[in-house]
Write a protein that holds these residues in place. Structure first.
Motif, mmCIF file in Angstrom:
data_model
loop_
_atom_site.group_PDB
_atom_site.id
_atom_site.type_symbol
_atom_site.label_atom_id
_atom_site.label_comp_id
_atom_site.label_asym_id
_atom_site.label_seq_id
_atom_site.Cartn_x
_atom_site.Cartn_y
_atom_site.Cartn_z
ATOM 1 N N ASP A 1 40.459 29.423 50.663
ATOM 2 C CA ASP A 1 40.803 28.006 50.550
ATOM 3 C C ASP A 1 41.579 27.820 49.253
ATOM 4 O O ASP A 1 40.996 27.623 48.186
ATOM 5 N N HIS A 2 42.909 27.910 49.330
ATOM 6 C CA HIS A 2 43.719 27.859 48.109
ATOM 7 C C HIS A 2 43.591 26.517 47.402
ATOM 8 O O HIS A 2 43.656 26.447 46.173
ATOM 9 N N ALA A 3 43.403 25.431 48.162
ATOM 10 C CA ALA A 3 43.266 24.113 47.545
ATOM 11 C C ALA A 3 41.991 24.036 46.704
ATOM 12 O O ALA A 3 41.999 23.507 45.586
ATOM 13 N N HIS A 4 40.899 24.579 47.235
ATOM 14 C CA HIS A 4 39.653 24.643 46.465
ATOM 15 C C HIS A 4 39.846 25.470 45.209
ATOM 16 O O HIS A 4 39.384 25.102 44.112
ATOM 17 N N ASP A 5 40.544 26.602 45.345
ATOM 18 C CA ASP A 5 40.742 27.473 44.187
ATOM 19 C C ASP A 5 41.633 26.822 43.140
ATOM 20 O O ASP A 5 41.426 27.006 41.927
ATOM 21 N N LEU A 6 42.614 26.045 43.562
ATOM 22 C CA LEU A 6 43.449 25.319 42.599
ATOM 23 C C LEU A 6 42.614 24.323 41.795
ATOM 24 O O LEU A 6 42.801 24.174 40.581
ATOM 25 N N GLU A 7 41.688 23.648 42.454
ATOM 26 C CA GLU A 7 40.799 22.734 41.743
ATOM 27 C C GLU A 7 39.886 23.500 40.792
ATOM 28 O O GLU A 7 39.602 23.043 39.677
ATOM 29 N N THR B 1 51.120 43.679 46.355
ATOM 30 C CA THR B 1 51.369 42.508 47.192
ATOM 31 C C THR B 1 50.051 41.868 47.592
ATOM 32 O O THR B 1 48.994 42.514 47.593
ATOM 33 N N ASP B 2 50.124 40.586 47.934
ATOM 34 C CA ASP B 2 48.932 39.856 48.340
ATOM 35 C C ASP B 2 49.376 38.615 49.096
ATOM 36 O O ASP B 2 50.563 38.249 49.079
ATOM 37 N N SER B 3 48.419 37.958 49.722
ATOM 38 C CA SER B 3 48.709 36.677 50.355
ATOM 39 C C SER B 3 48.905 35.618 49.279
ATOM 40 O O SER B 3 48.199 35.614 48.252
ATOM 41 N N ALA B 4 49.856 34.720 49.504
ATOM 42 C CA ALA B 4 50.060 33.620 48.556
ATOM 43 C C ALA B 4 48.783 32.819 48.369
ATOM 44 O O ALA B 4 48.516 32.302 47.270
ATOM 45 N N SER B 5 47.969 32.756 49.397
ATOM 46 C CA SER B 5 46.744 31.958 49.322
ATOM 47 C C SER B 5 45.751 32.489 48.300
ATOM 48 O O SER B 5 44.870 31.752 47.844
ATOM 49 N N ARG B 6 45.880 33.772 47.914
ATOM 50 C CA ARG B 6 44.962 34.339 46.928
ATOM 51 C C ARG B 6 45.451 34.173 45.497
ATOM 52 O O ARG B 6 44.710 34.429 44.541
ATOM 53 N N VAL B 7 46.676 33.724 45.308
ATOM 54 C CA VAL B 7 47.211 33.584 43.953
ATOM 55 C C VAL B 7 46.387 32.600 43.114
ATOM 56 O O VAL B 7 46.100 32.884 41.942
ATOM 57 N N PRO B 8 45.975 31.445 43.638
ATOM 58 C CA PRO B 8 45.121 30.583 42.819
ATOM 59 C C PRO B 8 43.831 31.253 42.375
ATOM 60 O O PRO B 8 43.392 31.048 41.234
ATOM 61 N N PHE B 9 43.222 32.062 43.247
ATOM 62 C CA PHE B 9 42.019 32.776 42.813
ATOM 63 C C PHE B 9 42.348 33.769 41.708
ATOM 64 O O PHE B 9 41.589 33.919 40.740
ATOM 65 N N ARG B 10 43.467 34.457 41.826
ATOM 66 C CA ARG B 10 43.862 35.390 40.772
ATOM 67 C C ARG B 10 44.032 34.664 39.439
ATOM 68 O O ARG B 10 43.671 35.195 38.382
ATOM 69 N N ARG B 11 44.583 33.464 39.470
ATOM 70 C CA ARG B 11 44.710 32.685 38.235
ATOM 71 C C ARG B 11 43.335 32.277 37.728
ATOM 72 O O ARG B 11 43.086 32.294 36.523
#
Length: 229
Positions: free
Chosen positions: A3-9, A118-128
């Protein structure tokens, strides 16, 4: 499912905790050593700001860094800055990352990070999120692995266990906090298994190279030596 939106929050919340804590420092303490060998707290803060911009590049389809040399030189350039400049840079770079993350995008697309990873764009917020949380601990200013959000710790243990899965230099290993368990290392072709047990914070500290593992219990062999991240 990520859930990239959750991870951004979660990134936003972690960044606010970081900014609040760093805001209590002074110029002298920024120049003091961090817990990362060879880096002052200023190096850690500079890296966090530049990493936010680098992940904006990733989401926008550009190379994460121009080069490894440029990445390192940017950190060295920015590390000696005064506290107020570090805070402004952290805040503004974090805002750029959030703005990019809020833009409509195909989050299922594949993006490229450093060294051809490489990775899914959706995991980038978690990486941050990982960068902000672990480097907050690395600053050595009172925020410890035990203070990390429980859901973050569980996910990062799983992420790192996956990262070392199949690694030829890591024996087949079961990592457990007594309730949950993760597998990592080589496949158990010969039936042997090392079992590493400890608190979530201690397990994460070992997997992330932040603690030596002395507080862990190991059965089936010595504590595996993990390759650098």
């Amino acid at each position: 499912m990520i859930d990239h939106a959750h991870d951004l929050e979660s990134v936003r919340d972690a960044t606010e905790r970081l900014l609040l804590a760093v805001g209590k420092l002074d110029n002298a303490s920024v120049t003091e050593p961090s817990r990362l060998p060879g880096w002052t707290r200023g190096h850690v803060l500079a890296h966090l700001a530049r990493n936010a911009d680098a992940l904006v590049n990733v989401l926008d389809g550009r190379p994460m860094y121009v080069s490894a040399e440029a990445r390192d030189s940017d950190i060295e350039r920015d590390a000696p800055r005064s506290l107020d400049i570090q805070l402004t840079d952290l805040r503004e770079s974090a805002a750029r990352f959030q703005e990019t993350g809020a833009a409509p995008a195909d989050w299922s697309r594949t993006v490229e990070l450093r060294n051809g990873v490489t990775d899914s764009a959706s995991r980038v917020p978690f990486r941050r999120w990982v960068e902000v949380e672990l480097h907050h601990v690395d600053l050595g200013i009172g925020y410890e692995l035990e203070d990390l959000p429980e859901d973050f710790t569980e996910r990062e243990i799983g992420f790192l266990a996956d990262r070392f899965a199949g690694h030829p230099d890591v024996p087949h290993t079961r990592v457990t906090d007594g309730t949950r368990a993760w597998s990592t290392g080589r496949e158990a072709g010969d039936g042997t298994e090392v079992i590493v047990t400890g608190s979530p914070a201690e397990l994460l500290g070992w997997l992330a190279g932040r603690r030596g593992g002395s507080a862990l219990t190991v059965d089936g062999g010595p504590l595996p030596a993990l390759p650098p991240l």
